[in-house]
Design a protein around this motif. Structure first.
Motif, mmCIF file in Angstrom:
data_model
loop_
_atom_site.group_PDB
_atom_site.id
_atom_site.type_symbol
_atom_site.label_atom_id
_atom_site.label_comp_id
_atom_site.label_asym_id
_atom_site.label_seq_id
_atom_site.Cartn_x
_atom_site.Cartn_y
_atom_site.Cartn_z
ATOM 1 N N UNK A 57 0.831 -1.204 0.000
ATOM 2 C CA UNK A 57 0.000 0.000 0.000
ATOM 3 C C UNK A 57 0.862 1.249 0.000
ATOM 4 N N UNK A 58 0.298 2.336 -0.458
ATOM 5 C CA UNK A 58 0.981 3.614 -0.457
ATOM 6 C C UNK A 58 1.345 3.981 0.982
ATOM 7 N N UNK A 59 2.634 4.229 1.230
ATOM 8 C CA UNK A 59 3.089 4.588 2.572
ATOM 9 C C UNK A 59 3.852 3.506 3.282
ATOM 10 N N UNK A 60 3.732 2.256 2.810
ATOM 11 C CA UNK A 60 4.404 1.128 3.455
ATOM 12 C C UNK A 60 5.187 0.313 2.434
ATOM 13 N N UNK A 61 6.236 -0.360 2.931
ATOM 14 C CA UNK A 61 6.919 -1.362 2.119
ATOM 15 C C UNK A 61 6.121 -2.654 2.185
ATOM 16 N N UNK A 62 6.553 -3.665 1.452
ATOM 17 C CA UNK A 62 5.852 -4.943 1.441
ATOM 18 C C UNK A 62 5.834 -5.581 2.835
ATOM 19 N N UNK A 63 6.912 -5.426 3.598
ATOM 20 C CA UNK A 63 6.970 -6.037 4.930
ATOM 21 C C UNK A 63 6.398 -5.135 6.023
ATOM 22 N N UNK A 64 5.844 -3.983 5.656
ATOM 23 C CA UNK A 64 5.166 -3.141 6.634
ATOM 24 C C UNK A 64 5.973 -1.975 7.165
ATOM 25 N N UNK A 65 7.204 -1.788 6.697
ATOM 26 C CA UNK A 65 7.988 -0.631 7.141
ATOM 27 C C UNK A 65 7.401 0.654 6.543
ATOM 28 N N UNK A 115 0.938 6.007 -7.788
ATOM 29 C CA UNK A 115 1.468 4.914 -6.965
ATOM 30 C C UNK A 115 1.718 3.657 -7.794
ATOM 31 N N UNK A 116 0.803 3.306 -8.689
ATOM 32 C CA UNK A 116 0.991 2.098 -9.501
ATOM 33 C C UNK A 116 2.236 2.217 -10.374
ATOM 34 N N UNK A 117 2.533 3.416 -10.830
ATOM 35 C CA UNK A 117 3.742 3.641 -11.626
ATOM 36 C C UNK A 117 4.990 3.426 -10.760
ATOM 37 N N UNK A 118 4.984 3.971 -9.547
ATOM 38 C CA UNK A 118 6.132 3.829 -8.644
ATOM 39 C C UNK A 118 6.388 2.356 -8.343
ATOM 40 N N UNK A 119 5.332 1.613 -8.074
ATOM 41 C CA UNK A 119 5.488 0.193 -7.753
ATOM 42 C C UNK A 119 6.048 -0.569 -8.947
ATOM 43 N N UNK A 120 5.570 -0.274 -10.147
ATOM 44 C CA UNK A 120 6.066 -0.989 -11.326
ATOM 45 C C UNK A 120 7.533 -0.662 -11.587
ATOM 46 N N UNK A 121 7.966 0.571 -11.310
ATOM 47 C CA UNK A 121 9.374 0.938 -11.451
ATOM 48 C C UNK A 121 10.218 0.189 -10.428
ATOM 49 N N UNK A 122 9.706 0.070 -9.204
ATOM 50 C CA UNK A 122 10.433 -0.675 -8.164
ATOM 51 C C UNK A 122 10.622 -2.137 -8.566
ATOM 52 N N UNK A 159 10.662 -3.340 -11.621
ATOM 53 C CA UNK A 159 11.607 -3.393 -12.737
ATOM 54 C C UNK A 159 13.045 -3.264 -12.243
ATOM 55 N N UNK A 160 13.271 -2.393 -11.277
ATOM 56 C CA UNK A 160 14.619 -2.224 -10.725
ATOM 57 C C UNK A 160 15.089 -3.475 -9.981
ATOM 58 N N UNK A 161 14.171 -4.138 -9.301
ATOM 59 C CA UNK A 161 14.539 -5.383 -8.613
ATOM 60 C C UNK A 161 14.951 -6.447 -9.615
ATOM 61 N N UNK A 162 14.251 -6.527 -10.724
ATOM 62 C CA UNK A 162 14.602 -7.508 -11.745
ATOM 63 C C UNK A 162 15.972 -7.193 -12.352
ATOM 64 N N UNK A 163 16.246 -5.937 -12.562
ATOM 65 C CA UNK A 163 17.554 -5.557 -13.070
ATOM 66 C C UNK A 163 18.653 -5.950 -12.090
ATOM 67 N N UNK A 164 18.403 -5.745 -10.802
ATOM 68 C CA UNK A 164 19.394 -6.099 -9.787
ATOM 69 C C UNK A 164 19.627 -7.602 -9.732
ATOM 70 N N UNK A 165 18.608 -8.379 -10.130
ATOM 71 C CA UNK A 165 18.728 -9.838 -10.146
ATOM 72 C C UNK A 165 19.275 -10.354 -11.472
ATOM 73 N N UNK A 166 19.613 -9.437 -12.360
ATOM 74 C CA UNK A 166 20.163 -9.841 -13.655
ATOM 75 C C UNK A 166 19.114 -10.265 -14.655
#
Length: 523
Positions: A166-174, A221-228, A230-237
């Motif tokens: 959700x907007x305001x939190x990370x996946x783990x609740x931070x 927000x949906x744009x920000x999440x999709x960018x995040x 995409x960046x995770x996939x890049x970091x994973x190669x």
């Protein structure tokens, strides 16, 4: 199926995969290759290939565009055969399967699978298809039950649910500080005591198309999440997936933020069986998970807004008289619209061009023709009369002042504990009744007394929640003067907190304002 016909069948190929995590299309291509090989073996002409990528066939509420188009094309006579890799690629719904079986039996449709397991042109193939569909349905239900149990367990433990953050939190609740500040601004501006922003104006403020003090424009927000992602996939190669386009915020997204109990640190859970037809969500309030005493289970994350702010937002959203228009203004034009009540039936009156009317009942002549509304009152004199009474009351020494507001705020935390105590009392009495320690009449007596006390405490909690809204008037050195100079919205809240105003019909044959036609019931 007539294999000896010199005219080849016109066939459609249907390809589907539930979730293509890599989005590289390789799984679809493997299905396509085998289906085309089967079409060539049968000497069928492939007239169209329909593809649903990352589309589930398990949930009947999910839309499969390519499947729906294929059904429409078949009904239009575009083809008379269907090839799919496996039967469960076509459908996992027994009802849909029966439609295809009927098409095979009564209209000559040929439906075969590339893996050779199903052929609806034979009675044996149809029996096998029905058994396989039933087994697949059972497996899906067992899987759903396991997933629901796991989700409920996480919710009871107060752990953050899985899925899109959700907007305001990370996946783990931070908490994400800058997003959390935007969430607080949304609640503050929506529940303001002087001027309230609408859902539309808040969406425009977040989009940057309207300047609102205290609310900074942000990417969608949906744009920000999709960018995040995409960046995770890049970091994973891995190759990044396409990102969703940035754009303007929608009022429905703002509504979701205001309705979500997670911002007040309340754990949520909604069983799928509790969802109405169409997959639409129930109200967020119904999703709050509660303990045995009826209190919300707190999440293992920090709250962004407090309970009172969240509940105040729900009260505003639940107001059926709340104006939502394209201008972005939620201010009323009539002081008593949706506030005053009809003295005949008790319904809330609505604003009319020159005053107030009750639409719940009308006067009729002998043949049933509507003659005139039973209650139609001019508004200016009524409003002046009510405002004068409230202002006079606020001049009295016994009117609510700063001290009473402070006392209410101090007692707020104790009210919640008292409510929990009464609910626990009901549970103990129920347990004693189950153990045959007390009689049914004793259980009823205890439960009725506890529920009455809970109702009183809930009223106290609502009043304490109104304290912040009423503070600009009731907390002023001169409440009467502050009330007279307050905005229409604040005046309405003060009136609602202090009195119930009932309007009686104007006596016929009498001109001028009659104060006796306005009944004031002080709270």
């Amino acid at each position: 199926m007539n294999m000896s016909s010199t005219t080849p069948r016109k066939a459609a190929i249907y390809l589907r995969i539930s979730l293509d995590r890599e989005m590289d299309g390789l799984a679809i291509e493997r299905q396509r290759e085998q289906c085309e090989t089967l079409a060539a073996y049968r000497q069928w002409e492939v007239v169209e290939t329909y593809v649903d990528q990352s589309k589930s066939a398990t949930d009947r509420t999910k839309v499969r565009p390519a499947y729906d188009q294929m059904v429409a094309d078949y009904k239009a006579g575009a083809f008379d055969a269907i090839i799919c890799y496996d039967l469960d690629r076509l459908t996992r719904q027994p009802r849909q399967l029966e439609d295809w079986i009927d098409a095979s039996v009564f209209r000559g449709l040929a439906l075969v699978t590339a893996n050779g397991d199903a052929d609806l042109s034979t009675d044996g193939g149809r029996v096998y298809a029905r058994i396989k569909a039933a087994i697949a349905r059972g497996e899906m239900e067992r899987k759903g039950a396991r997933q629901s149990a796991a989700q409920l367990q996480r919710a009871k433990q107060g752990r953050a649910p899985k899925g899109m953050r959700p907007f305001g939190y990370t996946v783990n609740g931070d908490v994400i500080p800058d997003e959390a500040e935007a969430v607080r601004a949304i609640y503050r501006l929506f529940t303001g005591t002087d001027r309230r922003e609408s859902l539309r104006s808040l969406a425009r403020g977040l989009s940057g198309t309207e300047l609102i003090d205290g609310l900074k424009p942000r990417p969608k927000h949906s744009y920000v999440v999709s960018v995040e992602r995409a960046n995770r996939r890049l970091a994973e190669g891995k190759d990044p997936r396409p990102t969703k386009p940035n754009g303007e915020w929608s009022p429905s997204t703002v509504l979701g933020i205001l309705r979500n109990p997670r911002y007040a640190q309340m754990s949520t859970y909604t069983p799928k069986k509790a969802q109405p037809d169409g997959g639409r969500r129930r109200t967020w309030r119904a999703q709050i998970l509660r303990d045995d005493a009826g209190e919300p289970i707190r999440g293992q994350w920090d709250a962004i807004v407090d309970d009172e702010t969240w509940w105040r937002a729900q009260s505003i959203l639940d107001d059926t008289e709340r104006i939502t228009n394209t201008s972005g203004s939620t201010k009323r034009k009539h002081l008593g619209s949706g506030l005053y009540r009809c003295g005949i039936c008790g319904a809330k009156v609505t604003g009319a061009p020159r005053g107030y009317r009750c639409a719940q009942h009308v006067e009729r002549d002998d043949d049933g023709t509507v003659v005139v509304p039973s209650l139609m009152r001019s508004g200016a004199q009524i409003d002046s009369f009510v405002i004068g009474l409230i202002a006079e009351r606020l001049r009295r020494p016994d009117a609510l002042r700063k001290e009473s507001l402070t006392d209410q705020n101090t007692a707020t935390s104790g009210v919640a504990a008292a409510i929990s105590e009464q609910r626990a009392r009901i549970l103990r009495a129920q347990h004693d009744y189950d153990e045959e320690i007390i009689e049914g009449r004793d259980l009823k007596r205890i439960r009725d007394a506890a529920e009455d006390r809970i109702a009183q405490l809930e009223a106290e909690r609502r009043l304490s929640g109104q304290a912040a809204e009423l503070a600009p008037v009731l907390g002023a050195d001169d409440p009467s003067e502050a009330f007279l100079n307050a905005s229409l919205a604040v005046q309405r809240r003060v009136i609602d907190a202090l009195v119930t105003v009932k309007l009686l019909p104007q006596p016929r044959g009498k001109k001028g304002f009659n104060p006796d036609s306005v009944v004031i019931e002080w709270r």
